[in-house]
Design an enzyme around this catalytic site. Structure first.
Site, PDB file in Angstrom:
ATOM      1  N   ASP A  39       0.849  -1.206   0.000  1.00  0.00           N
ATOM      2  CA  ASP A  39       0.000   0.000   0.000  1.00  0.00           C
ATOM      3  C   ASP A  39       0.880   1.250   0.000  1.00  0.00           C
ATOM      4  O   ASP A  39       2.097   1.176   0.181  1.00  0.00           O
ATOM      5  CB  ASP A  39      -0.960   0.007   1.207  1.00  0.00           C
ATOM      6  CG  ASP A  39      -0.240  -0.205   2.518  1.00  0.00           C
ATOM      7  OD1 ASP A  39       0.881   0.314   2.667  1.00  0.00           O
ATOM      8  OD2 ASP A  39      -0.783  -0.901   3.392  1.00  0.00           O
ATOM      9  N   LYS A  92      -4.225  -0.153  -1.769  1.00  0.00           N
ATOM     10  CA  LYS A  92      -5.010  -0.960  -0.816  1.00  0.00           C
ATOM     11  C   LYS A  92      -6.065  -0.099  -0.123  1.00  0.00           C
ATOM     12  O   LYS A  92      -5.824   1.051   0.206  1.00  0.00           O
ATOM     13  CB  LYS A  92      -4.064  -1.548   0.231  1.00  0.00           C
ATOM     14  CG  LYS A  92      -4.727  -2.465   1.247  1.00  0.00           C
ATOM     15  CD  LYS A  92      -3.716  -3.017   2.241  1.00  0.00           C
ATOM     16  CE  LYS A  92      -3.699  -2.234   3.520  1.00  0.00           C
ATOM     17  NZ  LYS A  92      -2.800  -2.768   4.535  1.00  0.00           N
TER      18      LYS A  92
HETATM   19  C1  R5P Z   1      -1.043  -1.260   7.326  1.00  0.00           C
HETATM   20  O1  R5P Z   1      -1.070  -0.082   7.151  1.00  0.00           O
HETATM   21  C2  R5P Z   1       0.186  -2.000   7.691  1.00  0.00           C
HETATM   22  O2  R5P Z   1       1.318  -1.488   7.063  1.00  0.00           O
HETATM   23  C3  R5P Z   1       0.056  -3.470   7.360  1.00  0.00           C
HETATM   24  O3  R5P Z   1      -0.097  -3.632   5.979  1.00  0.00           O
HETATM   25  C4  R5P Z   1      -1.118  -4.095   8.044  1.00  0.00           C
HETATM   26  O4  R5P Z   1      -1.212  -3.657   9.377  1.00  0.00           O
HETATM   27  C5  R5P Z   1      -1.023  -5.609   8.022  1.00  0.00           C
HETATM   28  O5  R5P Z   1      -2.128  -6.133   8.692  1.00  0.00           O
HETATM   29  P1  R5P Z   1      -2.813  -7.488   8.272  1.00  0.00           P
HETATM   30  O6  R5P Z   1      -1.743  -8.561   8.300  1.00  0.00           O
HETATM   31  O7  R5P Z   1      -3.884  -7.706   9.287  1.00  0.00           O
HETATM   32  O8  R5P Z   1      -3.382  -7.299   6.894  1.00  0.00           O
END
Ligand code: R5P
Length: 295
Positions: free
Chosen positions: A167, A190
């Protein structure tokens, strides 16, 4: 200066103590039958500067309580200064109200640390550095970006990989890493639904076919982000896909799912200890930072 490990980070603290040639404060920890933690400092810390090392991963509340109790006890016993090294700072994502009435847990916990006598907090790849730095004015706060350090370490192995972030929020990290690895970087788009947590993603306009791909994120929790990005990359038949993150918070089945999908390797750092994963040791980096800043 002396080091005291919190119950969550004993191995890491011992490694840092060794790197810095500092003595570990004698201590006793045990768990009662009901799982409360008993903590005792077994030598004088009067007028000492103490590095207190405690990560705050699962069970987060227990690790936070241990951190707060230890910090407060060290100050109560006469420590001149307590520097809390919190490799993974949990609750940092609760830094703003997306829905009216939500608890601002990040700010609340930093304030509690301040009230427990903590003088400085050193953490790594905190979720939102801006919110972290503005959370309390009277406590020194340092956020170390470990990508600078691990990039150097990974240079020889990953120089023919394309680096991908899941993202826009990952841009600074993937850019840093790609620069160190002397390669290019790409970003997915994302969106996450605040209520359902459902993740939607769009791949960049790029062909991953036959490429060596390093998918990079600061953190993996539910694995939704890594799984979806991996699926979209694997559909394009890359030569290899590996996943790298700083904080690996997921349950073991998430890593197993990623491996079963075709992710060849999952690498994290040991901010959160996990014997199942390939972990890059951050002790030398923390030691280097402490040496330069405090010794
Ligand atoms: C979001 O901004 C973070 O950088 C991670 O992409 C996110 O926290 C990952 O979380 P999950 O494994 O639950 O998708």
């Amino acid at each position: 200066m002396k080091i005291i490990p919190g119950p969550a980070s004993v191995e890491l603290a011992e490694k840092i103590a060794e790197e810095l040639n500092l003595s570990v404060v004698k201590h006793s920890y045990k768990h009662f039958y009901d799982n409360e933690t008993y903590l005792r400092v077994d030598e004088s810390v009067k007028n000492e500067t103490i590095l207190l090392i405690q990560s705050t991963h699962f069970p987060q509340e227990k690790h936070w309580i241990e951190l707060l109790i230890l910090c407060s006890t060290l100050k109560d016993l006469g420590a001149a200064e307590v520097i809390s090294i919190i490799p993974y700072l949990s609750y940092a994502r609760a830094d703003k109200r997306k829905i009216e009435g939500e608890a601002l847990s990040h700010q609340i916990l930093i304030t509690l640390l301040e009230k427990s006598g903590c003088d400085s907090i050193i953490t790594m790849n905190v979720h939102n550095p801006e919110a972290f730095y503005s959370s309390s004015k009277s406590i020194e706060k340092i956020n170390i970006n470990l990508f600078h350090y691990i990039g150097e370490e990974l240079k020889s192995k990953y120089n023919n990989f394309v680096v991908v972030g899941p993202d826009k929020g990952a841009e600074e990290d993937v850019k840093t890493l790609a620069k160190l690895l002397e390669t290019e970087y790409l970003l997915f788009e994302k969106e996450r639904d605040a209520l359902t947590n459902e993740v939607k993603m769009q791949a960049p306009d790029y062909s991953f076919e036959n490429k060596n791909v390093l998918l990079v994120d600061d953190i993996i929790t539910s694995g939704g982000t890594a799984k979806l990005a991996s699926k979209l990359i694997l559909e394009q038949k890359p030569r290899t896909l590996q996943f790298l993150c700083i904080h690996a918070l997921s349950k073991d089945e998430v890593y197993a799912d990623l491996k079963n999908m075709g992710v060849e390797k999952i690498i994290s750092t040991n901010t959160i200890p996990n014997k199942q994963l390939e972990q890059l040791d951050i002790a030398p980096y923390i030691a280097k930072y402490i040496k330069e800043k405090f010794l």
